[in-house]
Design an enzyme around this catalytic site. Structure first.
Site, PDB file in Angstrom:
ATOM      1  CE1 TYR A 114     111.812  25.815-101.822  1.00  0.00           C
ATOM      2  CE2 TYR A 114     112.881  26.775 -99.895  1.00  0.00           C
ATOM      3  CZ  TYR A 114     112.678  25.706-100.754  1.00  0.00           C
ATOM      4  OH  TYR A 114     113.339  24.526-100.545  1.00  0.00           O
TER       5      TYR A 114
ATOM      6  CD  GLU B  20     108.615  22.026 -91.149  1.00  0.00           C
ATOM      7  OE1 GLU B  20     109.622  21.280 -91.166  1.00  0.00           O
ATOM      8  OE2 GLU B  20     107.498  21.641 -90.777  1.00  0.00           O
TER       9      GLU B  20
END
Ligand SMILES: CC(C)(COP(=O)(O)OP(=O)(O)OC[C@H]1O[C@@H](n2cnc3c(N)ncnc32)[C@H](O)[C@@H]1OP(=O)(O)O)[C@@H](O)C(=O)NCCC(=O)NCCS
Length: 150
Positions: A120, A108
Site C-alpha cells: 500500500y 484497514e
C-alpha cells in the site's frame, strides 16, 4: 513466472464457485466462501479476479459508499506470491476508482502484515489512524489515499 497472459475482470459467482475448494488453503483463511458470496450479492461491492490461462491467481474487492471506496481485500494465491500480482490488482482498483469519481480509498490492515503495508505504501497510501486490538492479537492500521479523478 510468466505474467504476460494475466488479465483482470469482474468476479462472477462461477469464479467464486471454482475456487471454493481451495479458498481457505491456497488463498487465505480469513475470507471464507459465505462472506465472499454475500459480498458478490452486495450492490455496493465490486470484486475482481486476476486470471492466467483460465486459472484464478488472485482477487480483490472494494466497497463503495458515499463516493469513497474501502478495499475489503486483496489476496494472491500462496504459490504465486512475490511476482507482482498484487500490484496489478491494486493498480486495477485504483484505476477503477479514478474512473468512477471516487475521491478517496481507505482500508484497514493488520499492523503485523508488513508485506501488505509495503504494497500500500508503494501506491502512496498514508497512515491516517490506528484501531487498537482490532484483530485478535493485533492493532489495525488505517491507511488512505486521495485520488485525483480523471
Ligand atoms: C499481500 C499480498 C496480496 C501481496 O501479494 P504479492 O503478489 O505476493 O505481492 P507483490 O509480489 O505484488 O509485491 C507487492 C509489494 O509488496 C511488498 N512485498 C512483497 N513480498 C514481500 C515480502 N516477502 N516482504 C516484504 N515486502 C514484500 C513489496 O513492497 C512489493 O513490491 P516490490 O516487489 O516492488 O518491492 C499477499 O501476500 C497475500 O495475498 N497475502 C494474504 C492476504 C493479505 O494479507 N492481503 C492484504 C490485506 S487486505
Amino acid at each position: 513466472m510468466d505474467t504476460s497472459n494475466n488479465f483482470i475482470l469482474e468476479m462472477s459467482v462461477n469464479d467464486l464457485d471454482s475456487i471454493k475448494p481451495i479458498l481457505e488453503t491456497e488463498f487465505d483463511d480469513f475470507w471464507n466462501f459465505s462472506i465472499l458470496k454475500s459480498e458478490l450479492e452486495n450492490a455496493n461491492s465490486n470484486y475482481f479476479v486476476l486470471k492466467s490461462e483460465g486459472e484464478i491467481l488472485g482477487f480483490a474487492g472494494i466497497l463503495i459508499v458515499l463516493g469513497e471506496a474501502e478495499i475489503t481485500n486483496i489476496v494472491v494465491r500462496k504459490n504465486c506470491r512475490g511476482n507482482g500480482l498484487s500490484k496489478l490488482l491494486l493498480q486495477y482498483l485504483v484505476d477503477y476508482c479514478s474512473h468512477n469519481n471516487i475521491s478517496k480509498i481507505h482500508l484497514e490492515v493488520n499492523a503485523s502484515n508488513l508485506v501488505a503495508i509495503n504494497l500500500y505504501k508503494l501506491f502512496g497510501f498514508k497512515k491516517v489512524g490506528l484501531r487498537k486490538n482490532y484483530y485478535k492479537n493485533n492493532d489495525a492500521l488505517l491507511l488512505a489515499k486521495d485520488l485525483i479523478n480523471i
